[in-house]
Design a protein around this motif. Structure first.
Motif, mmCIF file in Angstrom:
data_model
loop_
_atom_site.group_PDB
_atom_site.id
_atom_site.type_symbol
_atom_site.label_atom_id
_atom_site.label_comp_id
_atom_site.label_asym_id
_atom_site.label_seq_id
_atom_site.Cartn_x
_atom_site.Cartn_y
_atom_site.Cartn_z
ATOM 1 N N THR A 213 29.153 21.078 5.189
ATOM 2 C CA THR A 213 29.366 21.363 3.773
ATOM 3 C C THR A 213 29.047 20.126 2.942
ATOM 4 O OG1 THR A 213 31.664 20.592 3.785
ATOM 5 C CG2 THR A 213 31.278 22.931 4.363
ATOM 6 N N GLN A 214 29.076 20.292 1.640
ATOM 7 C CA GLN A 214 28.854 19.185 0.711
ATOM 8 C C GLN A 214 29.911 18.095 0.903
ATOM 9 O OE1 GLN A 214 26.253 18.752 -1.316
ATOM 10 N NE2 GLN A 214 27.033 16.837 -2.169
ATOM 11 N N LYS A 215 31.137 18.501 1.159
ATOM 12 C CA LYS A 215 32.216 17.529 1.376
ATOM 13 C C LYS A 215 31.909 16.656 2.592
ATOM 14 C CE LYS A 215 37.212 17.257 2.084
ATOM 15 N NZ LYS A 215 38.446 18.011 2.255
ATOM 16 N N GLU A 216 31.435 17.259 3.669
ATOM 17 C CA GLU A 216 31.090 16.513 4.867
ATOM 18 C C GLU A 216 29.870 15.623 4.630
ATOM 19 O OE1 GLU A 216 32.867 19.864 7.890
ATOM 20 O OE2 GLU A 216 30.852 20.078 7.059
ATOM 21 N N LEU A 217 28.924 16.117 3.863
ATOM 22 C CA LEU A 217 27.746 15.336 3.504
ATOM 23 C C LEU A 217 28.167 14.052 2.789
ATOM 24 C CD1 LEU A 217 24.509 16.673 1.881
ATOM 25 C CD2 LEU A 217 25.727 14.791 0.838
ATOM 26 N N GLU A 218 29.020 14.163 1.797
ATOM 27 C CA GLU A 218 29.472 12.998 1.030
ATOM 28 C C GLU A 218 30.243 12.022 1.907
ATOM 29 O OE1 GLU A 218 31.557 14.782 -2.248
ATOM 30 O OE2 GLU A 218 29.698 15.587 -3.104
ATOM 31 N N HIS A 219 31.072 12.559 2.803
ATOM 32 C CA HIS A 219 31.839 11.723 3.724
ATOM 33 C C HIS A 219 30.901 10.931 4.632
ATOM 34 C CE1 HIS A 219 35.126 10.607 6.423
ATOM 35 N NE2 HIS A 219 34.366 11.017 7.435
ATOM 36 N N MET A 220 29.897 11.594 5.194
ATOM 37 C CA MET A 220 28.967 10.933 6.112
ATOM 38 C C MET A 220 28.150 9.863 5.387
ATOM 39 S SD MET A 220 28.022 10.682 9.280
ATOM 40 C CE MET A 220 28.175 12.157 10.286
ATOM 41 N N VAL A 221 27.722 10.133 4.167
ATOM 42 C CA VAL A 221 26.980 9.132 3.385
ATOM 43 C C VAL A 221 27.835 7.879 3.198
ATOM 44 C CG1 VAL A 221 26.107 8.613 1.058
ATOM 45 C CG2 VAL A 221 25.397 10.708 2.227
ATOM 46 N N ARG A 222 29.093 8.057 2.824
ATOM 47 C CA ARG A 222 29.986 6.894 2.655
ATOM 48 C C ARG A 222 30.137 6.116 3.958
ATOM 49 N NH1 ARG A 222 32.926 10.602 -0.103
ATOM 50 N NH2 ARG A 222 34.493 10.781 1.544
ATOM 51 N N LYS A 223 30.341 6.836 5.053
ATOM 52 C CA LYS A 223 30.524 6.182 6.357
ATOM 53 C C LYS A 223 29.280 5.372 6.744
ATOM 54 C CE LYS A 223 34.534 7.314 8.108
ATOM 55 N NZ LYS A 223 35.522 6.278 8.411
ATOM 56 N N ILE A 224 28.118 5.963 6.589
ATOM 57 C CA ILE A 224 26.873 5.295 6.985
ATOM 58 C C ILE A 224 26.611 4.065 6.133
ATOM 59 C CG2 ILE A 224 24.350 5.549 6.975
ATOM 60 C CD1 ILE A 224 24.854 8.477 7.947
ATOM 61 N N LEU A 225 26.721 4.209 4.829
ATOM 62 C CA LEU A 225 26.400 3.090 3.939
ATOM 63 C C LEU A 225 27.413 1.956 4.018
ATOM 64 C CD1 LEU A 225 25.058 4.933 0.772
ATOM 65 C CD2 LEU A 225 23.739 3.745 2.553
ATOM 66 N N SER B 9 19.420 17.083 0.128
ATOM 67 C CA SER B 9 20.656 16.760 -0.597
ATOM 68 C C SER B 9 21.292 15.493 -0.034
ATOM 69 C CB SER B 9 21.660 17.912 -0.502
ATOM 70 O OG SER B 9 21.171 19.050 -1.147
ATOM 71 N N PHE B 10 21.216 15.340 1.282
ATOM 72 C CA PHE B 10 21.749 14.148 1.932
ATOM 73 C C PHE B 10 21.004 12.899 1.439
ATOM 74 C CE2 PHE B 10 22.396 11.092 5.332
ATOM 75 C CZ PHE B 10 23.732 11.264 5.645
ATOM 76 N N LEU B 11 19.669 12.972 1.419
ATOM 77 C CA LEU B 11 18.874 11.852 0.915
ATOM 78 C C LEU B 11 19.205 11.546 -0.539
ATOM 79 C CD1 LEU B 11 15.288 12.460 2.355
ATOM 80 C CD2 LEU B 11 16.937 10.723 3.067
#
Length: 150
Positions: free
Chosen positions: A38-50, A108-110
């Motif tokens: 989901t979008q929530k998981e997408l945002e979480h993963m972006v924060r974790k990676i960066l 969207s992830f990018l």
């Protein structure tokens, strides 16, 4: 969602003889998108990676700085095979998001990476047949993230 993050001195994606995307020093992210992401998981993963601290600080202390702290580049490649499960000895990809949906989700992830960090330092490529990922002088830091929102 699953991600494999590797510290690199350079990385590129080529199709045939043509280089499609490339970075210098930074991180290479292989991203496996699942049916249930989901979008929530997408945002979480972006924060974790960066914010993943895989680089040294100025005094040489390991595991102190993130890609954003160092102002390094990010190459993100969609990799549906990260959603593989084995059925006996045969790989099964039923957990991977279908390619039509995955392309939109990956874009969207990018976009979220670019909104959160510096857009000019984010490079990407949707995985396709004949793609070759080349990583020059991989460094000794690799992290594998199965997504967990806890």
């Amino acid at each position: 969602m699953r991600a494999v993050v590797q510290r690199v001195t350079r990385a590129s994606v080529t199709v045939g003889e043509e280089q499609i995307s490339a970075i210098g020093r930074g991180i290479c992210v292989l991203l496996g998108i699942s049916l249930e992401d989901t979008q929530k998981e997408l945002e979480h993963m972006v924060r974790k990676i960066l914010n993943l601290r895989v680089f040294e600080d100025e005094s040489g202390k390991h595991w102190s700085k993130s890609v954003m702290d160092k102002q390094y580049e990010v190459l993100c490649v969609s990799q549906f095979t990260l959603q593989c499960v084995l059925k006996g000895n045969k790989p099964d990809f039923h957990l991977a998001m279908p390619s039509e949906q995955a392309e939109s989700f990956y874009n969207s992830f990018l976009e979220q990476l670019r909104k959160t960090y510096r857009p000019e330092l984010i490079k990407g490529r949707q995985e396709g047949p004949g793609d070759t990922l080349e990583q020059g002088q991989r460094e000794s830091a690799t992290a594998i993230f199965p997504l967990s929102l806890t």
